[in-house]
Design a protein around this motif. Structure first.
Motif, mmCIF file in Angstrom:
data_model
loop_
_atom_site.group_PDB
_atom_site.id
_atom_site.type_symbol
_atom_site.label_atom_id
_atom_site.label_comp_id
_atom_site.label_asym_id
_atom_site.label_seq_id
_atom_site.Cartn_x
_atom_site.Cartn_y
_atom_site.Cartn_z
ATOM 1 N N ARG A 1 -11.157 -41.819 29.262
ATOM 2 C CA ARG A 1 -12.226 -42.083 30.239
ATOM 3 C C ARG A 1 -12.868 -40.776 30.661
ATOM 4 N N LEU A 2 -14.125 -40.871 31.028
ATOM 5 C CA LEU A 2 -14.827 -39.687 31.476
ATOM 6 C C LEU A 2 -14.449 -39.413 32.928
ATOM 7 N N ALA A 3 -13.909 -38.219 33.203
ATOM 8 C CA ALA A 3 -13.529 -37.904 34.577
ATOM 9 C C ALA A 3 -14.690 -37.266 35.313
ATOM 10 N N GLU A 4 -15.354 -36.344 34.606
ATOM 11 C CA GLU A 4 -16.394 -35.601 35.290
ATOM 12 C C GLU A 4 -17.344 -35.016 34.268
ATOM 13 N N ILE A 5 -18.608 -34.928 34.621
ATOM 14 C CA ILE A 5 -19.563 -34.287 33.730
ATOM 15 C C ILE A 5 -20.607 -33.580 34.589
ATOM 16 N N GLN B 1 -5.376 -49.200 42.946
ATOM 17 C CA GLN B 1 -5.825 -50.580 42.790
ATOM 18 C C GLN B 1 -7.036 -50.710 41.873
ATOM 19 N N ASP B 2 -8.078 -49.954 42.176
ATOM 20 C CA ASP B 2 -9.344 -50.140 41.480
ATOM 21 C C ASP B 2 -9.676 -48.912 40.626
ATOM 22 N N ARG B 3 -10.342 -49.205 39.537
ATOM 23 C CA ARG B 3 -10.728 -48.108 38.673
ATOM 24 C C ARG B 3 -12.067 -47.534 39.134
ATOM 25 N N PRO B 4 -12.142 -46.224 39.355
ATOM 26 C CA PRO B 4 -13.419 -45.649 39.794
ATOM 27 C C PRO B 4 -14.387 -45.502 38.624
ATOM 28 N N ASP B 5 -15.643 -45.878 38.853
ATOM 29 C CA ASP B 5 -16.670 -45.635 37.837
ATOM 30 C C ASP B 5 -17.352 -44.314 38.148
ATOM 31 N N PRO B 6 -17.924 -43.665 37.124
ATOM 32 C CA PRO B 6 -18.620 -42.410 37.407
ATOM 33 C C PRO B 6 -19.789 -42.658 38.359
ATOM 34 N N VAL B 7 -19.910 -41.831 39.386
ATOM 35 C CA VAL B 7 -21.054 -41.954 40.300
ATOM 36 C C VAL B 7 -21.861 -40.662 40.244
ATOM 37 N N ASN B 8 -23.149 -40.811 40.453
ATOM 38 C CA ASN B 8 -24.019 -39.630 40.441
ATOM 39 C C ASN B 8 -23.738 -38.766 41.658
ATOM 40 N N ARG B 9 -23.738 -37.466 41.440
ATOM 41 C CA ARG B 9 -23.536 -36.506 42.515
ATOM 42 C C ARG B 9 -24.709 -35.525 42.491
ATOM 43 N N PRO B 10 -24.950 -34.853 43.574
ATOM 44 C CA PRO B 10 -26.069 -33.895 43.577
ATOM 45 C C PRO B 10 -25.900 -32.851 42.485
ATOM 46 N N ASN C 1 -27.197 -33.038 39.255
ATOM 47 C CA ASN C 1 -27.068 -33.572 37.904
ATOM 48 C C ASN C 1 -25.601 -33.691 37.474
ATOM 49 N N ARG C 2 -24.782 -34.127 38.420
ATOM 50 C CA ARG C 2 -23.367 -34.264 38.082
ATOM 51 C C ARG C 2 -22.925 -35.701 38.243
ATOM 52 N N GLN C 3 -21.839 -36.030 37.559
ATOM 53 C CA GLN C 3 -21.219 -37.334 37.737
ATOM 54 C C GLN C 3 -19.732 -37.123 37.845
ATOM 55 N N VAL C 4 -19.083 -37.929 38.671
ATOM 56 C CA VAL C 4 -17.643 -37.834 38.773
ATOM 57 C C VAL C 4 -17.077 -39.233 38.987
ATOM 58 N N ALA C 5 -15.965 -39.516 38.346
ATOM 59 C CA ALA C 5 -15.323 -40.816 38.505
ATOM 60 C C ALA C 5 -14.081 -40.636 39.365
ATOM 61 N N CYS C 6 -14.282 -40.672 40.683
ATOM 62 C CA CYS C 6 -13.161 -40.445 41.584
ATOM 63 C C CYS C 6 -13.485 -41.085 42.928
ATOM 64 N N TRP C 7 -12.511 -41.802 43.480
ATOM 65 C CA TRP C 7 -12.752 -42.487 44.751
ATOM 66 C C TRP C 7 -12.982 -41.506 45.893
ATOM 67 N N LEU C 8 -12.545 -40.261 45.738
ATOM 68 C CA LEU C 8 -12.777 -39.270 46.779
ATOM 69 C C LEU C 8 -14.268 -39.050 47.003
ATOM 70 N N HIS C 9 -15.033 -39.312 45.940
ATOM 71 C CA HIS C 9 -16.463 -39.039 46.029
ATOM 72 C C HIS C 9 -17.289 -40.306 46.032
ATOM 73 N N ALA C 10 -16.644 -41.439 46.203
ATOM 74 C CA ALA C 10 -17.391 -42.687 46.253
ATOM 75 C C ALA C 10 -18.261 -42.691 47.499
ATOM 76 N N PRO C 11 -19.491 -43.208 47.386
ATOM 77 C CA PRO C 11 -20.457 -43.100 48.476
ATOM 78 C C PRO C 11 -19.939 -43.678 49.799
ATOM 79 N N GLU C 12 -19.250 -44.824 49.741
ATOM 80 C CA GLU C 12 -18.915 -45.478 51.004
ATOM 81 C C GLU C 12 -17.660 -44.903 51.654
#
Lengths: 327, 327
Positions: free
Chosen positions: A233-237, A301-310, A312-323
């Motif tokens: 899985r992609l962790a970070e890009i 419990q849940d698998r984190p999907d990659p989310v866009n970060r400022p 031009n980055r993406q990270v798949a981690c609940w620490l950085h989930a928007p909510e």
């Protein structure tokens, strides 16, 4: 924004086995822009090479692409018929493999192997192909190329052979070069030369590079952006400098922490406890959660999907989930 | 290269000398030819006269030296049984055996390589499974049984092909061939299949195993990644790399085909040197046995020499710096 050269979306690669289906790549998405160098890092077995093999359509059976799509300049290539895909290989996507000692056919001269490849992709005469081959060998830094072209692979040293391999990968002028651990099998003294060569020659021809390696140092010096894979899985890009200096995924931080630096004062390198899970035993939730120091309930419990970060980055981690607001 | 060839030739001569010693020992240790030839009623004087005529009363070393000197000129004495020069007997029978061996050897090689490549490329196909199963029968059934079964099916039940003999023959110079007549060609089919079946399955299994091995290699992966056609990859790059071991085995098998044509020739009443040898054994016709032994040894030695030289043609790695190379 320009159109990406290569666009991988939700790529899923499976290996059917007697004991069920193994998912070796799961939901991997990334883009490569024209002329860009994308580094792809991860531990052994994280799926780096599989990603390369899937893109070029050379997954070893029984491995297969089970989902997602791969587009080259907008055109889907993962569903192409074998004949059409063959015209993409070499011609539009070149590939450099890890071990130059075994990448060349020992029974044919370098000239035979290069001209064969050139003539497969371009309608030129034998003499014309040979001229091109000599020019190319000259460009990749083979001394006395015109004379050495008729030598067999065993006449060349490892570094020289990797130069020949690079010439072979580039001889049909592909838009993208996938370099799968191109320096792992080489002497340290030659590694930098080969990496520089790949970078230079691709820049010169406007070819993008997907550089697969587990060497963060190589990535830091070479890549524009870096993608970190963990357990398929992609962790970070993100841009290479940002990811290295300010990793957002705990796994990436662990990776960076394990690189020794001469200026660093600490006595011990940071290490990530445990080992990457086997494909048969990927934990529920985030694949990294059992080794992660910052894991909390949701990670299990849940698998984190990659989310866009400022930036031009993406990270798949609940620490950085928007909510989630979490320290 | 020349030094290597010379060294191999000297070795070959040594081998032939040892074989000559063994052949010659036959005269000393295998039965008393005089008793067999003269029968019970012959007088002692007649026996002694015959011994003298056959040179059996000379000292051993003189006999051996004479044996080698004469053998080198192709003179193996006179058959005890047929009272004809041995060389003449063998030469008159040799074309039959060589034709049979050549046809069945070609059959075995062409079909063996063909089936081997096919089963390697289509590993999971039902036809490959069928071929592999049948080949198991070819390996495990003894030659004489295959011969008898073929006679039963094709000669007795279907009456398509003759069950014994060579059919009509035509003399082409000193060579008596059966290949130019209808009945001659029909006659050679069953013996050729009988003789070649085992060799074919052996070559097929070898080609298949080697091919599978080569197809997994990096240079095949790299050849595919360069977009070469399947045809070029399979036949240009893969097949050639399987050839070194295949040439070795095929060469040695060609020797075996000639040497072990004895059984097939007996089953099919084929008038070749094998049948001649079997008859000679029954009558303790030592000159014929000795000459046969020398002939077969010579064939093996020559084939081995040719095989070694063929390596050079196939594998460039052997051509240079033999001293420096690991081989």
């Amino acid at each position: 924004m320009t159109e990406p050269l290569l666009s991988v979306r939700d790529l899923r690669v499976e290996f059917p086995t007697r004991r069920g289906t193994l998912t070796a790549l799961d939901g991997v998405s990334f883009d490569i822009m024209p002329g860009e160098v994308l580094g792809m890092v991860g531990e052994s077995g994280a799926g780096k090479s599989l990603t390369g093999a899937a893109i070029i359509g050379l997954l070893e059976p029984p491995g297969r692409i089970a989902g997602g799509e791969i587009r080259l300049r907008g055109e889907r290539i993962d569903t192409l018929a074998p004949d059409a895909m063959r015209k993409v290989r070499g011609k539009r996507i070149g590939m450099v493999f890890q071990d130059p000692l075994t990448s060349l056919n020992p029974l044919y001269t370098v000239a035979q192997q290069i001209t064969e490849t050139i003539r497969t992709h371009a309608d030129v005469s034998e003499a014309e192909a040979r001229q091109r081959a000599i020019a190319l060998l000259d460009r990749v830094g083979i001394p006395a190329a015109a004379r050495r072209i008729d030598d067999y692979p065993h006449h060349f040293s490892g570094g020289m052979r990797q130069r020949v391999v690079i010439a072979l990968a580039l001889c049909a002028e592909p838009e993208l070069v996938i370099a799968d651990e191109p320096t792992t099998a080489l002497d340290v003294s030659v590694q930098a030369q080969i990496i520089d060569l790949i970078k230079e020659i691709c820049a010169e021809r406007g070819a993008a590079v997907m550089l697969i390696t587990h060497d963060m140092g190589v990535i830091a010096e070479t890549a524009d952006r870096v993608a970190v894979l963990y357990a398929g899985r992609l962790a970070e890009i993100g841009p290479v400098k940002d990811v290295i200096l300010n990793a957002e995924h705990p796994y990436t931080r662990g990776l960076m922490g394990s690189i020794p630096t001469l200026t660093q004062e600490s006595d011990r390198l940071v290490q990530i406890p445990g080992a990457m899970p086997r494909l048969t035993a990927i934990p529920r939730g985030c694949a990294f959660n059992p080794r992660c120091g910052q894991a909390f309930e949701r990670c299990r419990q849940d698998r984190p999907d990659p989310v866009n970060r400022p930036g031009n980055r993406q990270v798949a981690c609940w620490l950085h989930a928007p909510e989630v607001t979490h320290g | 290269m020349i030094a290597y060839v010379l060294r191999r030739i000297v070795q070959s001569v040594l081998v032939m000398l040892v074989v000559a010693l063994v052949s010659f020992s036959l005269f000393r240790f295998v039965g008393d030819p005089v008793a067999t030839m003269m029968g019970q009623e012959a007088s002692q004087a007649d026996r002694e006269a015959l011994r003298d005529r056959l040179g059996l009363n000379d000292p051993v070393i003189v006999q051996f030296a004479g044996f080698i000197a004469r053998a080198a000129q192709g003179d193996f004495g006179i058959s005890y049984r047929l009272q004809q020069p041995v060389m003449e007997l063998i030469l008159s029978r040799l074309p039959a055996t060589l034709e049979l061996a050549l046809i069945s050897g070609t059959l075995a090689f062409v079909l063996g390589v063909g089936f081997g490549v096919y089963t390697a490329l289509n590993r999971r196909g039902w036809l490959s499974g069928a071929i592999m199963t049948v080949s198991l029968i070819g390996v495990s059934l003894p030659t004489f049984l295959i011969g008898v079964l073929l006679i039963w099916v094709f000669a007795v039940e279907l009456q398509w092909l003759p069950s014994f003999g060579r059919g009509d023959t035509v003399d082409v110079g000193p060579w008596r061939t059966g290949l130019l007549t209808q009945s001659g060609r029909a006659s050679i089919v069953l013996p050729a299949i009988t003789l070649g079946l085992y060799q074919m399955t052996l070559i097929m299994r070898l080609v298949r195993a080697e091919m599978l091995e080569v197809l997994r290699s990096d240079y095949i992966k790299f050849a595919r990644a360069r977009g070469l056609s399947d045809r070029a990859v399979h036949f240009g790059h893969a097949l050639k790399n399987t050839l070194v071991p295949v040439i070795t085995i095929t060469g040695l098998q060609l020797g075996s085909i000639i040497a072990f044509a004895i059984i097939t020739e007996t089953v099919f009443q084929w008038p070749g040197v094998g049948a001649l040898f079997i008859n000679s054994v029954q009558f303790v016709d030592i000159p014929v046995m000795a000459a046969y032994l020398m002939l077969i040894a010579l064939i093996f030695v020559v084939i081995n020499l040719v095989v070694d030289l063929l390596y050079y043609a196939v594998d460039p790695r052997l051509r240079v710096d033999r001293a420096a190379a690991r081989h």
